[in-house]
Design a protein around this motif. Structure first.
Motif, PDB file in Angstrom:
ATOM      1  N   TRP A  12       0.903  -1.512  -0.036  1.00 55.73           N
ATOM      2  CA  TRP A  12       0.033   0.071   0.056  1.00 55.73           C
ATOM      3  C   TRP A  12       0.855   1.220   0.055  1.00 55.73           C
ATOM      4  O   TRP A  12       0.355   2.263   0.151  1.00 55.73           O
ATOM      5  N   LYS A  43       2.278   3.148  -2.015  1.00 57.72           N
ATOM      6  CA  LYS A  43       2.084   4.214  -2.986  1.00 57.72           C
ATOM      7  C   LYS A  43       0.713   5.232  -3.004  1.00 57.72           C
ATOM      8  O   LYS A  43       0.889   6.245  -3.404  1.00 57.72           O
ATOM      9  N   ILE A  44      -0.259   4.548  -2.065  1.00 60.10           N
ATOM     10  CA  ILE A  44      -1.355   5.484  -1.797  1.00 60.10           C
ATOM     11  C   ILE A  44      -1.486   5.771  -0.332  1.00 60.10           C
ATOM     12  O   ILE A  44      -2.349   6.455  -0.031  1.00 60.10           O
ATOM     13  N   HIS A  97      -3.253  -1.335  -6.981  1.00 62.28           N
ATOM     14  CA  HIS A  97      -2.672  -0.051  -6.203  1.00 62.28           C
ATOM     15  C   HIS A  97      -0.982   0.053  -6.327  1.00 62.28           C
ATOM     16  O   HIS A  97      -0.373   0.994  -5.990  1.00 62.28           O
ATOM     17  N   GLU A  98      -0.544  -0.993  -6.880  1.00 63.57           N
ATOM     18  CA  GLU A  98       0.867  -0.942  -7.018  1.00 63.57           C
ATOM     19  C   GLU A  98       1.133  -0.420  -8.706  1.00 63.57           C
ATOM     20  O   GLU A  98       2.361   0.201  -8.886  1.00 63.57           O
ATOM     21  N   PRO A 123      -1.498   3.471  -9.318  1.00 64.39           N
ATOM     22  CA  PRO A 123      -2.217   3.766  -7.884  1.00 64.39           C
ATOM     23  C   PRO A 123      -2.947   5.262  -8.121  1.00 64.39           C
ATOM     24  O   PRO A 123      -3.531   5.493  -7.307  1.00 64.39           O
ATOM     25  N   LEU A 176      -6.531   5.169  -6.606  1.00 62.45           N
ATOM     26  CA  LEU A 176      -6.928   6.196  -5.538  1.00 62.45           C
ATOM     27  C   LEU A 176      -7.897   7.044  -5.624  1.00 62.45           C
ATOM     28  O   LEU A 176      -8.943   7.124  -4.835  1.00 62.45           O
TER      29      LEU A 176
END
Length: 303
Positions: A53, A55-56, A285-286, A289, A293
């Motif tokens: 997680w 990156k967000i 999410h990777e 991102p 998001l």
């Protein structure tokens, strides 16, 4: 009696601190926490840890108290001994950890986000402890029972580890343990469709954990439970449904998005479902991102 021990700042997620939280059941979870506001609990999948997680999480921490545990058996959390029924790695046991973690942190309810194995834990959490979950976001999964029931050659080929990791001890443990870096690299590269999405330093931390024979065994037990005891629990609870709002997000380049009508699979087991594909593979999410998001924040603001 639960207890919390501070472990200092996260070396990878700015503004987050690491804690070891010992639950009433005796299991200790490594948890990264940051931000203030309504609680948002996010669970990673296999073969990652809470750094999935990274990156967000800092952006979310501007508006939420973000809680990032390592699942039992993964990362720097405890890896309890298993049994012949694989009960300690059932999603019911893992969801019980999260329920106790919510209590240990002095919280009542959380918004939940789960990727891969974390999403499967979230599915069980929403059934067994619905009072503790305000909404759910499941990332790149269809329900476990659905995926096993619809298994065909294409799925078995693409998701071979669902059938490899469930083989009796010590076959998969021995084979993975011979070269964990090779298995981990092939697994991540096969699942993620965005080159460079996993930075070298993050891969090295995933590998640090994956080189532990106890984690390799725990991973196998997680999948063995999914193919046995978890299916029994799902069958016994076939009439129960997820009552809170549910968002499904998935990668349009990945196996789940290509083989299933993802929203439909969740409508079979939940009352209030919406979902969207993102231009990536298994780990939005990777991989994307900013787009992930955007969808997540829109959903959280609406519930």
């Amino acid at each position: 009696m639960s207890k919390i021990i501070a472990r200092g700042p996260s070396p990878f997620i700015p503004g987050f601190t690491l804690q070891d939280v010992t639950l009433d059941n005796g299991v200790t979870l490594r948890v990264a926490r940051g931000g203030q506001g309504a609680p948002l609990l996010m669970l990673h999948g296999h073969p990652q840890n809470h750094l999935a997680w990274r990156k967000i999480a800092p952006q979310l921490a501007q508006h939420y108290e973000v809680i990032l545990p390592d699942l039992r058996g993964y990362g720097d959390s405890d890896k309890p001994a298993s049994d012949e029924m694989h009960q300690p790695y059932s999603k019911r046991a893992m969801a019980g950890d999260i329920s106790q973690l919510i209590d240990a942190l002095g919280l009542k309810r959380v918004a939940f986000v789960g990727h891969d194995r974390g999403g499967r834990v979230g599915h069980r959490l929403a059934l067994d402890h619905p009072e503790k979950v305000s909404c759910c976001v499941f990332v790149d999964i269809a329900p476990t029972a659905t995926m096993y029931a619809r298994t065909d050659k294409i799925f078995a080929t693409r998701y071979f580890w669902w059938f490899f990791l469930i083989q009796p001890w010590p076959l998969p443990e021995t084979m993975i343990g011979h070269d964990p870096a090779f298995f981990l690299r092939k697994h991540i590269d096969g699942q993620l469709k965005t080159p460079g999405a996993t930075e070298p330093e993050i891969f090295n931390d995933y590998l640090r954990c994956y080189q532990d024979p106890a984690m390799i065994h725990a991973v196998c037990e997680d999948y063995r439970a999914a193919a046995s005891l978890d299916l029994q629990h799902d069958a016994a609870d076939s009439a129960r449904r997820i009552g809170c709002p549910l968002l499904a997000l998935w990668g349009e380049k990945g196996t789940v998005g290509q083989l299933y009508d993802v929203v439909e699979t969740w409508q079979d087991v939940a009352d209030d479902v919406q979902g969207y594909a993102l231009p990536c593979g298994h780990s939005p999410h990777e991989e994307v991102p900013a787009l992930f998001l955007q969808q997540l924040e829109r959903f959280l603001a609406s519930v």
